[in-house]
Design a protein around this motif. Structure first.
Motif, PDB file in Angstrom:
ATOM      1  N   LYS A   1       0.825  -1.213   0.000  1.00 25.67           N
ATOM      2  CA  LYS A   1       0.000   0.000   0.000  1.00 25.67           C
ATOM      3  C   LYS A   1       0.858   1.261   0.000  1.00 25.67           C
ATOM      4  O   LYS A   1       0.551   2.232  -0.684  1.00 25.67           O
TER       5      LYS A   1
ATOM      6  N   THR B   1       0.964   4.119  -2.911  1.00 30.88           N
ATOM      7  CA  THR B   1       0.779   5.543  -2.598  1.00 30.88           C
ATOM      8  C   THR B   1       1.935   6.343  -3.188  1.00 30.88           C
ATOM      9  O   THR B   1       1.743   7.384  -3.812  1.00 30.88           O
TER      10      THR B   1
ATOM     11  N   ARG C   1       1.643   6.840  -7.037  1.00 31.10           N
ATOM     12  CA  ARG C   1       0.761   7.922  -7.490  1.00 31.10           C
ATOM     13  C   ARG C   1       1.359   9.295  -7.227  1.00 31.10           C
ATOM     14  O   ARG C   1       1.233  10.204  -8.042  1.00 31.10           O
ATOM     15  N   VAL C   2       2.028   9.457  -6.081  1.00 33.22           N
ATOM     16  CA  VAL C   2       2.666  10.747  -5.793  1.00 33.22           C
ATOM     17  C   VAL C   2       3.801  11.001  -6.800  1.00 33.22           C
ATOM     18  O   VAL C   2       3.941  12.102  -7.328  1.00 33.22           O
TER      19      VAL C   2
ATOM     20  N   PHE D   1       7.619   3.643   0.300  1.00 30.84           N
ATOM     21  CA  PHE D   1       7.119   4.853  -0.340  1.00 30.84           C
ATOM     22  C   PHE D   1       8.138   5.426  -1.335  1.00 30.84           C
ATOM     23  O   PHE D   1       7.783   5.703  -2.485  1.00 30.84           O
TER      24      PHE D   1
ATOM     25  N   PHE E   1       0.687  16.738  -2.667  1.00 27.92           N
ATOM     26  CA  PHE E   1       0.332  15.442  -3.233  1.00 27.92           C
ATOM     27  C   PHE E   1       0.249  14.374  -2.148  1.00 27.92           C
ATOM     28  O   PHE E   1      -0.624  13.514  -2.172  1.00 27.92           O
TER      29      PHE E   1
ATOM     30  N   GLU F   1      -3.029  12.109  -1.172  1.00 29.69           N
ATOM     31  CA  GLU F   1      -3.027  10.654  -1.107  1.00 29.69           C
ATOM     32  C   GLU F   1      -3.458  10.152   0.264  1.00 29.69           C
ATOM     33  O   GLU F   1      -4.158   9.153   0.379  1.00 29.69           O
TER      34      GLU F   1
ATOM     35  N   TYR G   1      -6.474   7.795   0.846  1.00 31.97           N
ATOM     36  CA  TYR G   1      -6.233   6.487   1.453  1.00 31.97           C
ATOM     37  C   TYR G   1      -7.108   6.279   2.684  1.00 31.97           C
ATOM     38  O   TYR G   1      -7.791   5.264   2.814  1.00 31.97           O
TER      39      TYR G   1
END
Lengths: 158, 158
Positions: free
Chosen positions: A35, A39, A42-43, A121, B9, B13, B17
């Motif tokens: 997850k 995340t 997308r960032v 991340f 951003f 998110e 989320y």
């Protein structure tokens, strides 16, 4: 200086939130890492659009990687990648000798296992950025001694 | 400029989320807003420690509020609060005429209902920062026309 810590703290909270929200599930660790990675993806996609808005088209893959190591890294982590290597067959290794998200963790074997959740991340960020530049890849991270970290990018040719 | 969008951003998110992870629960909307608020609270607590590291002690409550409206706001949103009002009985109203997290949302009644989820984290930030400065309070936000926003701080005397 202020916005730097803002991002750091928000990232820490995100990690801890996602980590705790997944505790009840099976394979909690894998789920939370997946997850965090998505995340980041997308960032990274959104960021790279903003950053390259006024850039010229990149010459080739290596040129793209150099942009990532300099401009992209600098914008996010306030420093450049220390070393970029490639085998010229679709594998790139980015080494950061003082990776921002690891500087607050003590060096020692017992803390090694908490590194992956702080690297998910950033791996996603990289993959998202590259994906929007037309480079499909798999990104993994490896820590041998904190706070140094190696990101390995494996290009997926279709 | 780069770090600004990075924070934006990441915040987007986080909102999406937490919003989605709460969908299955009862009172999904309230839960997700409460979670965002408490995430903001912890980030605000950490931030204010860093920001006030070298500041002199604040004279009084109003002095604290002025710091929040100027330095704190500027560090996070790159602008100052446009207007600060108080009734001198423990209520402060901070008005921001162009609140950062609302600038990307169109003005219109149908979008009004999505405002609260973008204001929960900022409310928490404020409450966390004030809490670490010794001011216990309740923070609420109100939007009449986007992207303007009023934050109301109600001091809790114990």
């Amino acid at each position: 200086m202020a916005d730097e810590v803002l991002f750091d703290f928000l990232h820490m909270e995100l990690v801890s939130y996602i980590h705790h929200s997944c505790v009840k599930e099976d394979n909690a660790k894998d789920t939370s890492i997946a997850k965090l990675e998505s995340t980041g993806f997308r960032v990274g996609q959104s960021l790279i659009e903003r950053f390259t808005k006024d850039s010229a088209r990149f010459k080739d893959e290596l040129d793209t990687m150099k942009f990532i190591c300099k401009e992209f890294w600098n914008a996010i982590y306030k420093k450049q990648v220390d070393n970029l290597r490639t085998n010229h067959q679709g594998v790139y290794v980015l080494q950061d000798n003082k990776f921002k998200f690891l500087t607050q963790i003590s060096n020692g074997k017992q803390f090694m296992e908490s590194a992956p959740k702080y690297l998910a991340f950033p791996c996603g960020l990289l993959r998202g950025a590259l994906s929007n530049l037309g480079v499909n890849c798999i990104v993994t991270a490896e820590v041998s001694a904190m706070p140094a970290c190696k990101f390995q990018i494996q290009i997926q040719r279709s």
